[in-house]
Design an enzyme around this catalytic site. Structure first.
Site, PDB file in Angstrom:
ATOM      1  N   TYR A 181       0.853  -1.154  -0.009  1.00 23.02           N
ATOM      2  CA  TYR A 181      -0.086   0.155   0.125  1.00 23.02           C
ATOM      3  C   TYR A 181       0.947   1.158  -0.034  1.00 23.02           C
ATOM      4  CZ  TYR A 181      -3.461   3.453   1.381  1.00 23.02           C
ATOM      5  OH  TYR A 181      -4.511   4.545   1.599  1.00 23.02           O
ATOM      6  N   ASP A 221       9.147   2.910   0.248  1.00 24.64           N
ATOM      7  CA  ASP A 221       8.206   3.803   0.780  1.00 24.64           C
ATOM      8  C   ASP A 221       8.245   3.104   2.528  1.00 24.64           C
ATOM      9  OD1 ASP A 221       5.751   4.488   2.197  1.00 24.64           O
ATOM     10  OD2 ASP A 221       4.306   3.621   0.450  1.00 24.64           O
ATOM     11  N   LYS A 250       3.667   9.621   8.616  1.00 22.21           N
ATOM     12  CA  LYS A 250       3.368   9.200   9.914  1.00 22.21           C
ATOM     13  C   LYS A 250       4.543   9.661  11.131  1.00 22.21           C
ATOM     14  CE  LYS A 250       1.232   4.913   8.390  1.00 22.21           C
ATOM     15  NZ  LYS A 250      -0.200   4.992   8.413  1.00 22.21           N
TER      16      LYS A 250
HETATM   17  N1  PMP Z   1       2.424   4.283   2.279  1.00 22.68           N
HETATM   18  C1  PMP Z   1       2.492   3.594   3.271  1.00 22.68           C
HETATM   19  C2  PMP Z   1       3.471   2.372   3.459  1.00 22.68           C
HETATM   20  C3  PMP Z   1       1.365   3.704   4.292  1.00 22.68           C
HETATM   21  O1  PMP Z   1       1.480   2.760   5.296  1.00 22.68           O
HETATM   22  C4  PMP Z   1       0.554   4.636   4.206  1.00 22.68           C
HETATM   23  C5  PMP Z   1      -0.486   4.747   5.253  1.00 22.68           C
HETATM   24  N2  PMP Z   1      -0.872   3.764   5.817  1.00 22.68           N
HETATM   25  C6  PMP Z   1       0.716   5.555   3.143  1.00 22.68           C
HETATM   26  C7  PMP Z   1       1.669   5.503   2.159  1.00 22.68           C
HETATM   27  C8  PMP Z   1      -0.283   6.895   3.020  1.00 22.68           C
HETATM   28  O2  PMP Z   1      -0.073   7.676   3.998  1.00 22.68           O
HETATM   29  P1  PMP Z   1      -1.091   8.841   4.294  1.00 22.68           P
HETATM   30  O3  PMP Z   1      -2.247   7.826   5.094  1.00 22.68           O
HETATM   31  O4  PMP Z   1      -0.285   9.702   5.367  1.00 22.68           O
HETATM   32  O5  PMP Z   1      -1.509   9.519   3.178  1.00 22.68           O
END
Ligand code: PMP
Length: 459
Positions: free
Chosen positions: A154, A254, A282
């Site tokens: 994700y 990521d 985060k």
């Molecule tokens: N990449 C990863 C690996 C994530 O876990 C998340 C959020 N869970 C995101 C991108 C997206 O981040 P945000 O919810 O701050 O937009």
């Protein structure tokens, strides 16, 4: 359809949440501001947070292992973060300048010092925006159009990456040749056609696919630890780095989940592998919205507005000059958010803080495994650093398809029992620890799991 007993009992304990939820549904579609926050019969609505605990509208107390999807590594309302935010606003006399300011470079230098793959930094307002920017940079830098991503990973909720995150296997193709499956209505076919899906932890198949499409693939993006809990195998990671280098493909880590959580320098520090670009989010915002892209100077510089840079230097005689890559945002580098993030990192850097966080996480994992096994459940915990998941199978888990062997129905029942017993975990989500979860919390968590296991055995 009858409401399952566990959900019904939960509703009894959280009647104010139920009432609120009905009202919310009148003005907010589905009553939630992010679909992930929904669970049946209604989400639990929180009113207060302190340390390792959350308190709902009915006054129930929960030990929180969701921690806002991992963002709150210092727990709720850490005094250093609250103080940094108050102080920043007081000293600056405003919430935001709308101009460059000093905290932008202080944070950039902090990230450059911690993350092996980061030489320069740009800020965004979420993890989603960070991966979006990283992908655009990679495409502009290479001049190629396709993105390769791994099945089950994700990266945010937009068209380019909202493919094959949790696909139905009937549509997802063969294990060695996965197909792009859109995860939402409204995603144009363009993205299905221009996104190449790779099988995680399978280097031979990944190599075959990347070699076939090497002239089209601008970037490979991955969660170095899938979902925060399925680690890339070290040899897979090393080979992927070598391969992407050889094929002129930008490698994007990521690290929105893993950043600061598996190590202060993220998964890249743990693996000893330098990505070309890194997306963070985060923990970086100390509980406020933020994202960042960091990476190699040469690649990052294509967004610099003060340099008319020839993006096509690899085509010697084209002579084409390109405008810098577009990147803007009203709230990028928000001073209040950066103050919260810097305060968070300062706490994490103190002697022994990360070690004790990892140690507590390991103690919890071991005690959970002992308990589940004593009750005869096939169970393993899987994760890295301060994140893990409870997986109800004893088969090895290396990727998305392996996860489908875990007993999700039983896991969901256990999660509902845990909510009733005062442990907050969004049903089926991973566990994140904070530095303020202590021995007593762990003890109470184990007791709650024991109650949950007894109850699901009866149900
Ligand atoms: N990449 C990863 C690996 C994530 O876990 C998340 C959020 N869970 C995101 C991108 C997206 O981040 P945000 O919810 O701050 O937009």
């Amino acid at each position: 359809m009858a409401i399952p007993e566990s959900e019904f009992l939960l509703s009894n304990l959280t009647s104010k949440s139920a009432e609120y939820y009905q009202r919310a549904c009148e003005v907010i579609p589905g009553g939630v501001t992010a679909n992930i926050k929904y669970f049946a019969p209604h989400p639990i609505v929180m009113k207060k947070g302190k340390g390792s605990k959350l308190y709902d509208l009915d006054g129930n107390e929960y030990i929180d292992y969701l921690l806002s999807y991992g963002a709150l590594i210092l727990g709720h309302g850490h005094p250093d973060v609250l103080h940094a935010v108050e102080n920043q606003i007081k000293e600056a006399g405003t919430t935001i300048f709308g101009t460059p300011h000093e905290l932008e470079t202080i944070m950039a230098q902090t990230l450059i010092d911690l993350y092996p793959g980061i030489e320069m930094v740009r800020y965004t307002n979420s993890g989603l925006e960070a991966t979006l920017l990283a992908i655009r940079i990679a495409m502009a830098y290479t001049g190629k159009k396709k993105l390769a991503k791994f099945e089950g990973h994700y990266h945010g909720g937009y068209n380019q990456v909202l493919l094959s995150v949790n696909p139905n296997l009937n549509k997802a193709g063969e294990p060695h040749q996965p197909q792009a499956v859109p995860e939402s209505p409204g995603i144009p076919d363009y993205y299905v056609q221009n996104t190449i899906i790779l099988p995680f932890n399978d280097i031979e198949a990944t190599e075959n696919i990347l070699c076939t499409h090497k002239n089209d693939i601008a970037a490979v993006i991955l969660e170095p630890v899938q979902g925060g809990f399925i680690p890339a195998e070290p040899t897979f990671m090393k080979k992927l780095r070598k391969l992407t280098e050889e094929l002129d493909i930008v490698l994007i880590f990521d690290e929105v989940k893993t950043g600061f959580r598996v190590s202060l320098g993220g998964a890249q520090e743990v693996y000893g592998v330098k990505p070309d670009l890194t997306a963070l989010g985060k923990v970086l915002g100390g509980g406020f919205p933020i994202g960042a892209v960091g990476g190699k100077r040469d690649i990052m510089m294509i967004s610099a507005p003060n340099q008319g840079r020839d993006l096509l230097t690899f085509e010697e005689d084209s002579g084409a000059k390109k405008d810098p890559l577009f990147h803007s945002g009203t709230y990028n580098g928000h001073p209040t958010v950066l103050a919260a993030g810097l305060a968070t990192i300062e706490v994490l850097k103190k002697d022994g803080v990360m070690d004790s966080l990892f140690n507590n996480t390991n103690i919890l994992r071991q005690q959970l495994e002992t308990l589940y096994h004593a009750y005869g459940f096939k169970m393993q915990t899987l994760g890295m650093g301060s994140i893990f998941n409870i997986i109800l199978t004893d088969r090895p888990i290396r990727n998305y398809r392996d996860m489908l062997q875990a007993d999700m129905t039983l896991r969901k029942k256990i999660d509902y029992e845990l909510l009733k017993a005062g442990v907050y975990i969004k049903p089926l989500n991973r566990y994140s620890m904070s530095i303020v979860h202590d021995e007593k919390d762990i003890e109470r968590t184990i007791e709650a799991h024991e109650i949950a296991l007894k109850n699901v055995t009866k149900l």
